[in-house]
Design an enzyme around this catalytic site. Sequence first.
Site, PDB file in Angstrom:
ATOM      1  N   GLY A   1       0.725  -1.077   0.125  1.00  0.00           N
ATOM      2  CA  GLY A   1       0.136   0.006  -0.099  1.00  0.00           C
ATOM      3  C   GLY A   1       1.039   1.231  -0.014  1.00  0.00           C
ATOM      4  CD  GLU A   2       2.755   5.731  -0.191  1.00  0.00           C
ATOM      5  OE1 GLU A   2       2.717   5.456  -1.206  1.00  0.00           O
ATOM      6  OE2 GLU A   2       3.660   6.248   0.488  1.00  0.00           O
ATOM      7  CB  SER A   3       5.168   2.969   3.747  1.00  0.00           C
ATOM      8  OG  SER A   3       6.010   3.895   3.061  1.00  0.00           O
ATOM      9  CB  CYS A  55       5.279  -3.707  -1.208  1.00  0.00           C
ATOM     10  SG  CYS A  55       5.802  -2.532  -2.603  1.00  0.00           S
ATOM     11  NE  ARG A  87       8.116   5.789   0.854  1.00  0.00           N
ATOM     12  CZ  ARG A  87       7.537   6.897   0.330  1.00  0.00           C
ATOM     13  NH1 ARG A  87       8.287   7.823   0.909  1.00  0.00           N
ATOM     14  NH2 ARG A  87       6.490   6.871   0.164  1.00  0.00           N
ATOM     15  CB  ILE A 133       3.351  -2.214  -7.441  1.00  0.00           C
ATOM     16  CG1 ILE A 133       2.765  -3.476  -8.197  1.00  0.00           C
ATOM     17  CG2 ILE A 133       2.530  -1.035  -7.857  1.00  0.00           C
ATOM     18  CD1 ILE A 133       1.513  -3.826  -7.732  1.00  0.00           C
ATOM     19  NE  ARG A 134       4.144   4.780  -6.087  1.00  0.00           N
ATOM     20  CZ  ARG A 134       4.104   5.597  -4.942  1.00  0.00           C
ATOM     21  NH1 ARG A 134       5.298   6.199  -4.519  1.00  0.00           N
ATOM     22  NH2 ARG A 134       3.147   5.295  -3.951  1.00  0.00           N
ATOM     23  CG  HIS A 151       2.705  -6.428  -3.861  1.00  0.00           C
ATOM     24  ND1 HIS A 151       1.958  -5.834  -3.131  1.00  0.00           N
ATOM     25  CD2 HIS A 151       3.538  -5.342  -4.688  1.00  0.00           C
ATOM     26  CE1 HIS A 151       2.541  -4.361  -2.760  1.00  0.00           C
ATOM     27  NE2 HIS A 151       3.278  -4.365  -3.915  1.00  0.00           N
ATOM     28  CD  GLU A 158       0.642  -8.618  -1.433  1.00  0.00           C
ATOM     29  OE1 GLU A 158       1.503  -9.445  -1.367  1.00  0.00           O
ATOM     30  OE2 GLU A 158       0.875  -7.686  -1.379  1.00  0.00           O
TER      31      GLU A 158
HETATM   32  N1  GLN Z   1       5.949   3.070  -2.833  1.00  0.00           N
HETATM   33  C1  GLN Z   1       5.098   2.771  -1.695  1.00  0.00           C
HETATM   34  C2  GLN Z   1       5.458   3.351  -0.332  1.00  0.00           C
HETATM   35  O1  GLN Z   1       6.396   3.864  -0.322  1.00  0.00           O
HETATM   36  C3  GLN Z   1       4.938   1.030  -1.642  1.00  0.00           C
HETATM   37  C4  GLN Z   1       4.267   0.708  -2.719  1.00  0.00           C
HETATM   38  C5  GLN Z   1       3.517  -0.766  -2.590  1.00  0.00           C
HETATM   39  O2  GLN Z   1       3.291  -1.273  -1.462  1.00  0.00           O
HETATM   40  N2  GLN Z   1       3.289  -1.498  -3.868  1.00  0.00           N
HETATM   41  O3  GLN Z   1       5.191   2.847   0.660  1.00  0.00           O
END
Ligand code: GLN
Length: 199
Positions: free
Chosen positions: A46-48, A78, A107, A136-137, A176, A178
């Site tokens: 997700g987004e940390s 991630c 990151r 993913i990113r 990921h 999952e």
């Molecule tokens: N770039 C996201 C972050 O810094 C991580 C991306 C992801 O969980 N797919 O949290």
Amino acid sequence: MKVGVLALQGDFREHLYALSECGVEASAVKTFDEISQIDALILPGGESTTIAKLARTFGLTDLIVERIRGGMPTYGSCAGMILLADRIEDAAAGQETFGGLDMTVRRNAFGRQVDSFESDLLVAGITAPPIRAIFIRAPWVESVGPGVEVLASVEFNGECHPVAVRQGNLLATSFHPEITGDNRVHRFFVENICKVHVA
Ligand code: GLN
């Protein structure tokens, strides 16, 4: 054994599904009481920054830090990997982590969202065929302390970067599992770190 998936933000439903496919009954957790009662935890992708802020806002940060330090088996994918790192490069201003894993992660290391990619990876401890790893990113692991075991790495612009690591009760992947339908990483976590035998 009660496994919880932190459900503040991110792809927690996919982790719940992967665990149920392994025969493990897990629940989404987002309150102090729920997190107090679990025996193992997954921190989703997700987004940390968002997950860390929400944990702080809801008064969960200190509890999660304490539980992780107390030996609770925890797996982060991630954003979850970033949340388990003791140190972050390219962190957002004031970004907090739960920590526990003696490593520095970078990151968004592979570039922006459009630079997301997939790769077949052999992961130490997981029998072939390779895992289809989706980035993913994603972060990569920049450096690790002596207690951290690197389970998989990828080559990027001629350099090798760890993307799966383990330190005692803690497991983290940049990718990921999952979302692939292949639950071997979850199975590895449940069997080798939570020490629960699944059929
Ligand atoms: N770039 C996201 C972050 O810094 C991580 C991306 C992801 O969980 N797919 O949290």
